[in-house]
Write an enzyme that holds these catalytic residues in place. Sequence first.
Site, mmCIF file in Angstrom:
data_model
loop_
_atom_site.group_PDB
_atom_site.id
_atom_site.type_symbol
_atom_site.label_atom_id
_atom_site.label_comp_id
_atom_site.label_asym_id
_atom_site.label_seq_id
_atom_site.Cartn_x
_atom_site.Cartn_y
_atom_site.Cartn_z
ATOM 1 N N HIS A 1 0.885 -1.198 -0.082
ATOM 2 C CA HIS A 1 0.115 0.082 -0.074
ATOM 3 C C HIS A 1 0.821 1.244 0.011
ATOM 4 O O HIS A 1 0.820 2.328 -0.650
ATOM 5 C CB HIS A 1 -0.906 -0.135 1.191
ATOM 6 C CG HIS A 1 -1.733 1.163 1.451
ATOM 7 N ND1 HIS A 1 -2.715 1.453 0.392
ATOM 8 C CD2 HIS A 1 -1.809 2.327 2.264
ATOM 9 C CE1 HIS A 1 -3.522 2.640 0.767
ATOM 10 N NE2 HIS A 1 -2.885 3.100 1.767
ATOM 11 N N GLU B 1 3.564 -0.472 7.692
ATOM 12 C CA GLU B 1 3.361 -1.717 6.836
ATOM 13 C C GLU B 1 4.399 -2.621 6.854
ATOM 14 O O GLU B 1 4.526 -3.794 6.907
ATOM 15 C CB GLU B 1 2.893 -1.301 5.306
ATOM 16 C CG GLU B 1 2.698 -2.264 4.263
ATOM 17 C CD GLU B 1 2.253 -1.864 3.146
ATOM 18 O OE1 GLU B 1 1.510 -2.564 2.265
ATOM 19 O OE2 GLU B 1 2.148 -0.560 2.933
ATOM 20 N N LYS C 1 2.878 2.928 -6.039
ATOM 21 C CA LYS C 1 2.418 4.380 -5.970
ATOM 22 C C LYS C 1 3.573 5.569 -6.149
ATOM 23 O O LYS C 1 3.434 6.767 -6.184
ATOM 24 C CB LYS C 1 2.021 4.661 -4.455
ATOM 25 C CG LYS C 1 0.666 3.940 -4.389
ATOM 26 C CD LYS C 1 0.155 4.264 -2.821
ATOM 27 C CE LYS C 1 -1.399 3.582 -2.702
ATOM 28 N NZ LYS C 1 -1.442 2.206 -2.659
ATOM 29 N N HIS D 1 -1.058 8.259 -5.401
ATOM 30 C CA HIS D 1 -2.083 7.461 -4.702
ATOM 31 C C HIS D 1 -3.356 7.772 -5.237
ATOM 32 O O HIS D 1 -3.834 8.761 -5.197
ATOM 33 C CB HIS D 1 -2.087 8.009 -3.271
ATOM 34 C CG HIS D 1 -2.869 6.903 -2.331
ATOM 35 N ND1 HIS D 1 -3.723 5.952 -2.895
ATOM 36 C CD2 HIS D 1 -3.163 6.966 -0.975
ATOM 37 C CE1 HIS D 1 -4.172 5.308 -1.798
ATOM 38 N NE2 HIS D 1 -4.141 5.998 -0.772
ATOM 39 N N PHE E 1 -8.617 5.592 5.088
ATOM 40 C CA PHE E 1 -9.211 6.253 6.224
ATOM 41 C C PHE E 1 -10.172 5.488 7.125
ATOM 42 O O PHE E 1 -11.041 4.688 6.372
ATOM 43 C CB PHE E 1 -9.862 7.614 5.940
ATOM 44 C CG PHE E 1 -8.619 8.427 5.506
ATOM 45 C CD1 PHE E 1 -7.228 8.200 5.440
ATOM 46 C CD2 PHE E 1 -8.702 9.828 5.136
ATOM 47 C CE1 PHE E 1 -6.127 9.111 5.492
ATOM 48 C CE2 PHE E 1 -7.847 10.835 4.826
ATOM 49 C CZ PHE E 1 -6.542 10.494 4.849
#
Length: 411
Positions: A303, A314, A335, A340, A399
């Site tokens: 991610h 992570e 990313k 993102h 989120f």
Amino acid sequence: MGRRVVITGVGLVSPLGIGTQATWQALIEGKSGVGPITLFDASALTTRFAGEVKGFDPSLYFEHKEIKKTDRFVQLAVAASQFAMEDSGLEVGEANAERVGVLIGSGIGGLSSIEATAFLVKDRGPGRISPFFIPSLIVNMAAGQVSIRYGARGPNSATCTACATGAHAIGDAFRLIRDGYADGMIAGGAEAVVTLLGVGGFAAMKALSTRNDEPEKASRPWDRDRDGFVVGEGAGIVVLEEFEQASKRGAAIYGEILGYGMSGDAYHMSAPHPEGVGVIQVMKAALAEAQLPVDSVQYINAHATSTSLGDTAEVIAVKKVFGEHAHRLAMSSTKSATGHLLGAAGGLEAGLLALTLKHQILPPTLNLDHPDEGCDLDLVPHTAREARVDVALTNSFGFGGTNAALVMRRL
């Protein structure tokens, strides 16, 4: 054990290119899709760059009269779905229409339509609101438009789980096929929030990089000099099918989805748990469903957004889940090249993971010049490389502490 589910089509629209091959080729060549914002005047913002889909022409995918009825995120989703369906070769007709569904989500939906209409109402009054305003922007309209286009009358839904949206959509679609509710699904995520409110809102949170002089170097996951993430836009869509059906029609198969995990951090509205509690849980859940040991995984599409808290959590989680094997697998963040894509990120990255399995090439992590303390895994810095990848995993977190993980296997 339910039915086997495979990926037969990948459709990508991203800051790296319009189309799956264009996106993949730019990615493995180490190019960046991040640059100065052109979609609106960003001169008053502290961050003036983003990952835009450059040169996107909706008239290639919509009749002219339909363009004003659809928000940009829907247009991107329809384009990516077209690429995915063409790649798959899956045809929807009367015989199978009720067994083919669509599950495409968005983290925010039609923000550009909301913003433009709000400004219009302020200047000219509510009488100027378009009758297509609401239908153009609601989150499920991407799935709705795609189902209408292909006549897919099976399960039709939309996820909205912030930056985990695309991965949740694909995971949920995987289970619909596995459990017998559909034979094929068009699934993924789309997002288009490179707008004044979108970029301005994230900037107000102090979440964005402000490297305005070198935007292509701004997204730098795990690097000690990172200063925030980069907003991107686009869509990532995959076609999922029941294995026997796909094999019978001679479809080219990218890989098989073996496991899907979901979890919640139950910690903070925007920050990840510092010890990666929810991330540990979601990866363990995906591996458990896949019935695979940790040492079977050779690559993780992380991610990693280029934020200090998220990147670190992570890595901590990967080390705890994989133990010593964490230092033998490879992990990279695409990313770094795209920015993102928020609700589209999980769809894009699942598609890129399928391409990794197909081509046996690990995408690079750009701008990883000085790995931060503790970021000592094989993070594939700077340059793509060939490697054997039979089993791989992709992570997506959002989120609200929502997490998703998918495990795929090459066939």
